[in-house]
Design an enzyme around this catalytic site. Structure first.
Site, PDB file in Angstrom:
ATOM      1  N   SER A 181       0.849  -1.186   0.000  1.00 29.07           N
ATOM      2  CA  SER A 181       0.000   0.000   0.000  1.00 29.07           C
ATOM      3  C   SER A 181       0.886   1.238   0.000  1.00 29.07           C
ATOM      4  CB  SER A 181      -0.890   0.020   1.255  1.00 29.07           C
ATOM      5  OG  SER A 181      -1.500   1.287   1.384  1.00 29.07           O
ATOM      6  N   TYR A 212      -2.045  -0.821  10.286  1.00 28.17           N
ATOM      7  CA  TYR A 212      -2.100  -1.094   8.850  1.00 28.17           C
ATOM      8  C   TYR A 212      -0.858  -0.540   8.154  1.00 28.17           C
ATOM      9  CZ  TYR A 212      -3.920  -1.067   4.036  1.00 28.17           C
ATOM     10  OH  TYR A 212      -4.104  -1.254   2.696  1.00 28.17           O
TER      11      TYR A 212
END
Ligand SMILES: [Zn+2]
Length: 730
Positions: free
Chosen positions: A598, A611
């Site tokens: 990501s 995350y």
């Protein structure tokens, strides 16, 4: 009819007047063809053809003309639709004999014979684009209004026996004649016509080393005649069956099912690597009792060497299989690998010698010299093809050849086609032209791509994307149900293909759906085991599975959510790579791994610490794995930014809270998709390219990273984020 419908024991009588009588004559032909093709004892996949001569109005003059409707080139009777039948004006077809007769040199395999095929196009009725096959003249020159040409096991057994002519007479008396082997074409049509004219009472012909052809003036009568002749042959053979003494009796004992599965799991990736030294192949394992009886028998080695008999068969099975003489009970796995290595080397040398001996000055170049059928005592038959459908057909054909050999050896002595005749089929210029007309293979043809996370979002889009490039796709997801749904969508688009074979999961189509929990090594291992059994191995793995845990209201992420985030986003990726590595190494074929990370792995911000740090770790995992798996496997990371469209990471609640956070106006009554679009539009404005980022954008990069376009790139993270300066890697 010699038998009533219920009396058939070796074929199943399926004709139903209630269905047939509602159909027009062409549809009745389609119906008859589908019934015949549905029974492998009657004909093999793609094999045989049917025809009806139907009187129809000429489209211009409206005058009635006789039209030959015949299964077209490349069709399959079981799955044939109306569009698969060619239509030729009979007068025009028959008039071509004058052209043929004028040729100085004529007969089977002459230049004029091949040239006739092009002339069929001038006989087309009503602009029908379906192309007639090389068997068209057989149907045109035989007298019946309806003709069936089948490849039935029981009749090929007669046709492939040393004393085939005498057996034909003994079994069928004077109702069925015999013609010696001849490569199908115009001349064979004339040979058959002459045979019939010499004995007008004939209803059919056994075609040496090939099959059966028979005819009648009524379509139902033709169907019943076909079944009757096959039944008659099968009943005759049954009387001579050798039972336990078949194939000289048993030499080796089979492994039990669990041991066989274990052996296959070790063997298949190794074997796939060995046979894929020139081109990659997809495997199909076929382990029926009949196959085991053959591979375990005393005479398997001798009979395997004789090769397959029916010309339709060996275009796929090659002239012969590779049989490995290995005792599953006393010899080791290493001994099997050693025998396979040596057997393959000998097979390739043999094939090259066959090519050199039989080739003509204008023959096409030698094709892949690897065997497509491998026979191993105790384990069974493993077939290889350029895709799953082809490999299933190959397995089907050789298992039918085993049935033929069993029958033929019961009543006589089985014989193969002479090598030169086999070569002249395999390297027929018409076949080569057909191959050349096929579109070039797609980027991911001959490969298997495992997409983990394929149940939704980027994974699902990626599964569709790689399938479009010709990949076989293993759709894996925590939700087996969602994975299977994606796989079903793919099979719906690309079809199951042809070929009826494959034991268990190996009988699958171009896509399968499986459940996996990537946080559990045993689950990952079980996933890859299923993939190996289904296709023989795999080439690329793409992991899109991931988790985003939003913080609690106080901005805090509970400890167990930290652990879960890392278990999925970091350790999961590692476990997948570590288990896949074993199979990649066993195959020894180049592969690729794509992990989805990501842009958050590079941008520090509020509210997503677990995350973001997990994705930073995933970025570095990509680099570590790139080193560990080199030079065999490339490893790259795909770093998406906020893809809102259809994402399970953006449920309605998260979309609404984000819209509120960014002070975007919205109504509670708006649909989730509408709200997602709004949020995606907002995110787009934060990027350099100002356009929403879609699932398709991500899927495109996941595909590209797996493709040869990125063959020289490994250890890299590619962002697909619309351009976010704060996420630039440096
Ligand atoms: Zn045929």
């Amino acid at each position: 009819m010699a038998y009533t419908p219920k009396e058939f024991q070796h074929v199943t009588y399926l004709w139903d007047d209630a269905v047939a009588d509602k159909l027009d004559p062409v549809e009745r032909l389609r119906y008859r063809s589908n019934l015949l093709g549905s029974d492998q004892r009657i004909t093999n996949t793609g094999g045989g053809n049917t025809s009806s001569k139907i009187t129809m109005p000429d489209p211009l003059t409206k005058q009635p003309v006789d039209v030959l409707w015949v299964k077209g080139s490349g069709g399959d009777l079981r799955t044939a639709k109306r569009g698969n039948f060619a239509s030729l004006v009979m007068d025009k077809l028959l008039s071509q004999q004058a052209i043929y007769d004028q040729a100085v040199t004529k007969g089977a395999k002459t230049e004029i014979e091949d040239a006739m095929v092009d002339l069929y196009r001038h006989t087309v009725y009503n602009l029908n684009p379906a192309v007639g096959s090389i068997d068209t003249p057989l149907h045109g020159f035989l007298p019946g209004r309806h003709v069936d040409h089948m490849h039935p096991v029981s009749v090929i057994a007669i046709a492939a026996s040393a004393d085939q002519e005498a057996l034909t007479a003994e079994i069928f008396g004077d109702e069925v004649g015999w013609v010696p082997w001849q490569r199908p074409g115009f001349d064979l049509g004339l040979v058959m016509e002459a045979k019939q004219q010499g004995n007008p009472k004939l209803k059919g012909l056994v075609m040496g080393q090939h099959g059966l052809i028979n005819w009648a003036d009524d379509d139902k009568a033709c169907y019943e005649l076909t079944l009757t002749l096959i039944e008659k042959a099968a009943r005759f053979i049954e009387g001579f069956d050798k039972g336990a003494k078949t194939f000289g009796g048993q030499k080796y004992e089979s492994l039990d099912e669990a041991a066989r599965t274990l052996a296959l799991l070790r063997l298949l990736p190794r074997l796939r690597g060995m046979v894929s030294n020139a081109n990659r192949f997809i495997g199909t394992v076929h382990t029926t009792d009949a196959v085991l009886q053959f591979v375990n028998s005393r005479e398997a080695a001798r009979l395997a060497e004789v090769g397959t008999s029916c010309p339709d068969h060996f275009l796929r099975t090659k002239i012969k299989p590779l049989y490995v003489d290995w005792d599953p009970r006393t010899e080791t796995f290493e001994a099997l690998l050693d025998k396979l290595e040596r057997g393959l080397a000998a097979y390739r040398a043999d094939y090259a010698a066959y090519y050199e001996t039989c080739k003509h000055p204008n023959s096409p170049a030698m094709r892949d010299p690897n065997p497509t059928v491998i026979l191993i005592p105790g384990i069974g038959l493993i077939a290889w093809g350029k895709n799953k459908s082809e490999s299933r057909v190959t397995a089907e054909f050789y298992s039918l050849a085993i049935d033929v050999m069993r029958s033929s050896e019961a009543i006589s002595r089985y014989q193969g086609l002479p090598r030169q005749e086999a070569f002249d089929i395999e390297y027929w210029l018409l076949e080569e032209a057909k191959l050349k007309r096929q579109p070039p293979e797609k980027e991911l043809a001959r490969s298997v791509v495992v997409v983990i996370g394929a149940g939704s979002g980027i994974g699902k889009a990626t599964a569709h994307r790689v399938a479009r490039e010709g990949a076989h796709v293993v759709c894996a997801d925590l939700s087996a149900e969602a994975a299977q749904k994606t796989a079903q969508e793919l099979v719906g688009v690309y079809g199951l293909g042809i070929g009826v074979a494959g034991t268990g999961i190996s009988g699958c189509g171009p896509a399968i759906g499986l459940g996996v929990d990537i946080t559990q090594r045993a689950s990952v291992q079980a996933l890859f085991e299923q993939v190996v059994l289904a296709y023989g191995g795999f080439d690329n793995v793409i992991v899109t599975a991931g988790i985003f845990v939003p913080p609690a209201k106080d901005g805090h992420i509970p400890d167990e959510k930290w652990a879960q985030t890392y278990a999925i986003n970091v350790i999961g990726g590692y476990l997948v790579a570590d288990e896949a590595k074993k199979i990649w190494q066993a195959q020894g074929l180049k592969g690729s791994l794509v992990l989805t990370t990501s842009v958050n792995g590079a941008v520090a911000k509020h509210g997503s610490v677990a995350y973001d740090t997990s994705k930073a770790a995933a970025n570095h995992l990509v680099r570590e794995l790139a080193i560990e798996l080199a030079p065999l496997v490339r490893v790259n990371g795909l770093a998406p930014a906020t893809v809102v469209e259809g994402s399970s990471m953006f449920p309605r609640d998260r979309v609404i809270s984000s819209l509120a956070k960014y002070k975007m106006p919205f109504e509670e009554s708006e649909s989730t998709e509408a709200l997602r679009e709004k949020l995606a539009g907002f995110y787009a404005q934060r990027t350099l390219t100002k356009a929403p980022i879609t699932l398709a954008d991500q899927a495109e990069m996941a595909y590209l990273l797996s493709s040869s376009a990125f063959a020289k790139t490994t250890g890299q993270i590619i962002s697909v984020d619309g351009g976010l300066p704060e996420a630039f890697l440096r």
